[in-house]
Design a protein around this motif. Structure first.
Motif, short mmCIF file in Angstrom:
data_model
loop_
_atom_site.label_atom_id
_atom_site.label_comp_id
_atom_site.label_asym_id
_atom_site.label_seq_id
_atom_site.Cartn_x
_atom_site.Cartn_y
_atom_site.Cartn_z
N HIS A 63 10.39 1.41 55.99
CA HIS A 63 10.38 1.11 54.60
C HIS A 63 9.63 -0.27 54.43
O HIS A 63 10.05 -0.95 53.28
CB HIS A 63 11.96 0.71 54.45
N GLY A 64 9.14 -0.93 55.47
CA GLY A 64 8.50 -2.34 55.18
C GLY A 64 8.32 -3.37 56.21
O GLY A 64 8.71 -2.65 57.59
N SER A 66 9.35 -7.11 57.94
CA SER A 66 10.59 -8.38 57.77
C SER A 66 10.26 -9.12 58.92
O SER A 66 9.74 -8.96 59.93
CB SER A 66 11.67 -7.63 57.85
N GLN A 110 14.38 -11.42 56.52
CA GLN A 110 13.87 -11.65 55.10
C GLN A 110 12.39 -10.75 55.15
O GLN A 110 11.67 -10.53 56.03
CB GLN A 110 13.20 -13.04 55.23
N PRO A 111 12.37 -10.23 54.03
CA PRO A 111 11.20 -9.17 53.65
C PRO A 111 9.92 -10.01 53.69
O PRO A 111 9.89 -11.07 53.33
CB PRO A 111 11.58 -8.57 52.34
N LEU A 112 9.02 -9.15 54.34
CA LEU A 112 7.60 -10.07 54.14
C LEU A 112 6.52 -8.98 53.65
O LEU A 112 6.48 -8.04 53.98
CB LEU A 112 7.36 -10.21 55.74
N SER A 113 5.98 -9.55 52.58
CA SER A 113 4.74 -8.92 51.84
C SER A 113 3.66 -8.77 53.09
O SER A 113 3.09 -9.89 53.08
CB SER A 113 4.30 -9.46 50.62
N ALA A 114 3.47 -7.83 53.53
CA ALA A 114 2.43 -7.65 54.45
C ALA A 114 1.99 -5.98 54.26
O ALA A 114 2.02 -5.40 55.41
CB ALA A 114 2.61 -8.04 55.92
N PRO A 115 1.24 -5.70 53.16
CA PRO A 115 0.87 -4.55 52.89
C PRO A 115 -0.28 -4.02 54.10
O PRO A 115 -0.24 -2.61 54.41
CB PRO A 115 0.42 -4.41 51.56
N THR A 116 -1.06 -4.72 54.42
CA THR A 116 -2.10 -4.37 55.40
C THR A 116 -1.45 -4.02 56.80
O THR A 116 -1.79 -2.91 57.44
CB THR A 116 -3.11 -5.39 55.71
N HIS A 118 1.70 -2.95 57.17
CA HIS A 118 2.63 -2.10 56.93
C HIS A 118 1.70 -0.84 57.23
O HIS A 118 2.00 0.28 57.68
CB HIS A 118 3.48 -2.08 55.88
#
Length: 118
Positions: A63-64, A66, A110-116, A118
């Protein structure tokens, strides 16, 4: 391979748990990588009591991504169904690249924006 039982209170409850030393290029930033995997029958749950380390973890799950701060107490994860995670127990040298205030993450995920990633 790093000792997979370190910090795991009930290893018999895990279907698969591995720890791996980082490759030399990442050894200054990562203490070890950890990978749990599970595939439980419908209705079956596995409660995992986790002893934390005084360090941050970077965690990738379906799901993502973190950033999980250092912990001051035991925690519990309830596993259901099928899943996995890939985590990196970070060394202090890696923390500054991910957060400017590591103390604000104590006992926090904490969610972390790291699409690459993920």
């Amino acid at each position: 391979m790093v000792d997979p039982s370190r910090g795991v209170l009930f290893p018999s409850r895990l279907t698969a748990f591995h720890r791996y030393a980082p490759p030399p290029v990442a050894a200054d930033l990562v203490q070890w990588f950890w990978i749990p995997e599970w595939d439980l029958e419908p209705g079956v749950v596995s409660r995992q009591t986790v002893l934390g380390y005084p360090a941050l973890n970077l965690v990738v799950e379906p799901h993502g991504v973190s950033l999980v701060g250092a912990t001051t107490r035991m925690s519990e994860r309830v596993l259901r169904g099928c899943g996995w995670a890939v985590g990196a127990l970070l060394r202090p040298a890696a923390v500054g690249a991910l957060t400017s205030d590591a103390s604000s993450l104590v006992d926090v995920e904490q969610p972390l924006s790291a699409p690459t990633l993920h």
